[in-house]
Enzyme design. Structure first.
Site, mmCIF file in Angstrom:
data_model
loop_
_atom_site.group_PDB
_atom_site.id
_atom_site.type_symbol
_atom_site.label_atom_id
_atom_site.label_comp_id
_atom_site.label_asym_id
_atom_site.label_seq_id
_atom_site.Cartn_x
_atom_site.Cartn_y
_atom_site.Cartn_z
ATOM 1 N N SER A 188 -18.265 12.991 -49.731
ATOM 2 C CA SER A 188 -18.884 13.751 -50.821
ATOM 3 C C SER A 188 -19.725 12.871 -51.734
ATOM 4 O O SER A 188 -20.729 13.319 -52.271
ATOM 5 C CB SER A 188 -17.836 14.492 -51.634
ATOM 6 O OG SER A 188 -17.017 13.590 -52.318
ATOM 7 N N HIS A 240 -17.804 12.538 -56.877
ATOM 8 C CA HIS A 240 -19.002 13.376 -56.964
ATOM 9 C C HIS A 240 -20.003 12.759 -57.938
ATOM 10 O O HIS A 240 -21.180 12.591 -57.628
ATOM 11 C CB HIS A 240 -18.631 14.782 -57.454
ATOM 12 C CG HIS A 240 -17.744 15.533 -56.523
ATOM 13 N ND1 HIS A 240 -17.248 16.791 -56.820
ATOM 14 C CD2 HIS A 240 -17.244 15.221 -55.301
ATOM 15 C CE1 HIS A 240 -16.498 17.214 -55.824
ATOM 16 N NE2 HIS A 240 -16.482 16.280 -54.894
#
Length: 306
Positions: A188, A240
């Site tokens: 991610s 993230h």
């Protein structure tokens, strides 16, 4: 968990999910790019990354060998036992149809103690190529295909590859600084880096876009939706954010394009062009981004050695 950056005894970090019902969603829709006569690259790196991740997951499951290494009397039977050593851990242990946390740790999952105390910095990279389960893998690879192929066609494999790898490391670094009690795997950070690069590419190449406001609003909404996933339980937003910020800065450095006025006049004689190839703010963004990237990585290295 799906395609999320998650925490827990086995819980792992991954990437934003594909289209609904999951909320993490990447798109490579054409509004993000200005049509031009620039060379269109053939995308081969992104497919190779997908193949490498699938192959790595098969290796993970072979090493995991649930029927041999799992005590079914304690936590239940392996899932899909007909697959033999490729069968999955019991769903109570891993609901994503994947291996055990011990297998992931053995093969390079991100773990603060091992990175900082045992100097296993290679885990900052290896964790990007590991996945918690079939669901995790599919969601990550779909997200990568949606955004990665379009970027590679526009900017080539070298620049996209650098952004993908360094953003993944950036996400791992931020997770290491803030998440210290759980292991982590997933791409991610790298995927958010590509999304961040899309935003900085739009900003630094602002003059060549026809529908500037529409492209910016659409991209910002997608970014906010993805980051909002970090509010959910068991979701770690640090990877993230770390990946996104790294990709955002790298976009200013690697995805810079000549301004529109220069492109319009580039076939004229040099004395008749009248415009510089890049604008002053493009040079300013490039310099500031390089400075912040170097400072960020230097800070982590210094922190790790303390």
């Amino acid at each position: 968990m799906g395609d999320l950056e998650s925490r827990g005894s086995w819980k792992n970090r991954g990437a934003p999910p594909p289209p609904p019902p999951h909320s993490n969603y990447y798109t490579s829709s054409s509004p993000y790019y200005a049509e031009s006569s620039e060379k269109q690259w053939t995308s081969w790196l992104v497919p190779m990354i997908v193949v490498a991740n699938v192959a790595m997951f098969i290796v993970i499951m072979i090493v995991n060998d649930c029927p041999k290494n799992h005590n079914s009397s304690l936590e239940g039977n392996c899932v899909a036992r007909f697959l033999g050593r490729l069968s999955f851990q019991p769903l109570k242990e891993n609901p994503l149809f994947g291996p055990s946390s011990s297998t992931l740790e053995k093969l390079g999952a991100l773990e603060w103690k091992k990175v900082v105390n045992e100097n296993e910095a290679w885990r900052l990279v290896s964790c990007i190529w590991l996945h918690a389960g079939v669901i995790h893998l599919l969601a990550n690879m779909l997200s990568l295909v949606f955004i990665g192929i379009r970027l590679e066609q526009q900017f080539g494999f070298a620049r996209v590859g650098v952004i993908y790898l360094l953003s993944g490391i950036g996400g791992s670094i931020l997770s290491t600084l803030f998440i210290k009690n759980n292991i982590s795997v997933g791409a991610s950070g790298a995927l958010f880096g590509l999304l961040g690069a899309m935003l900085s590419e739009l900003l630094t190449n602002w003059t060549i876009y026809a529908n500037k406001a529409a492209a910016l609003i659409t991209l910002v909404i997608i970014i906010l939706i993805n980051l909002a996933v970090g509010i959910l339980p068991h979701v770690d937003n640090f990877a993230h954010i770390g990946g996104f910020l790294t990709g955002f800065l790298l976009g200013f450095v690697l995805l810079i394009r000549p301004q529109f006025a220069w492109q319009e006049r580039r076939h004229l004689p040099v004395e008749a062009r009248g415009k510089s190839k890049y604008t002053l703010f493009q040079y300013a963004f490039w310099f500031l981004s390089m400075l912040l990237l170097i400072a960020g990585y230097a800070f982590f290295i210094a922190l790790d050695e303390m």
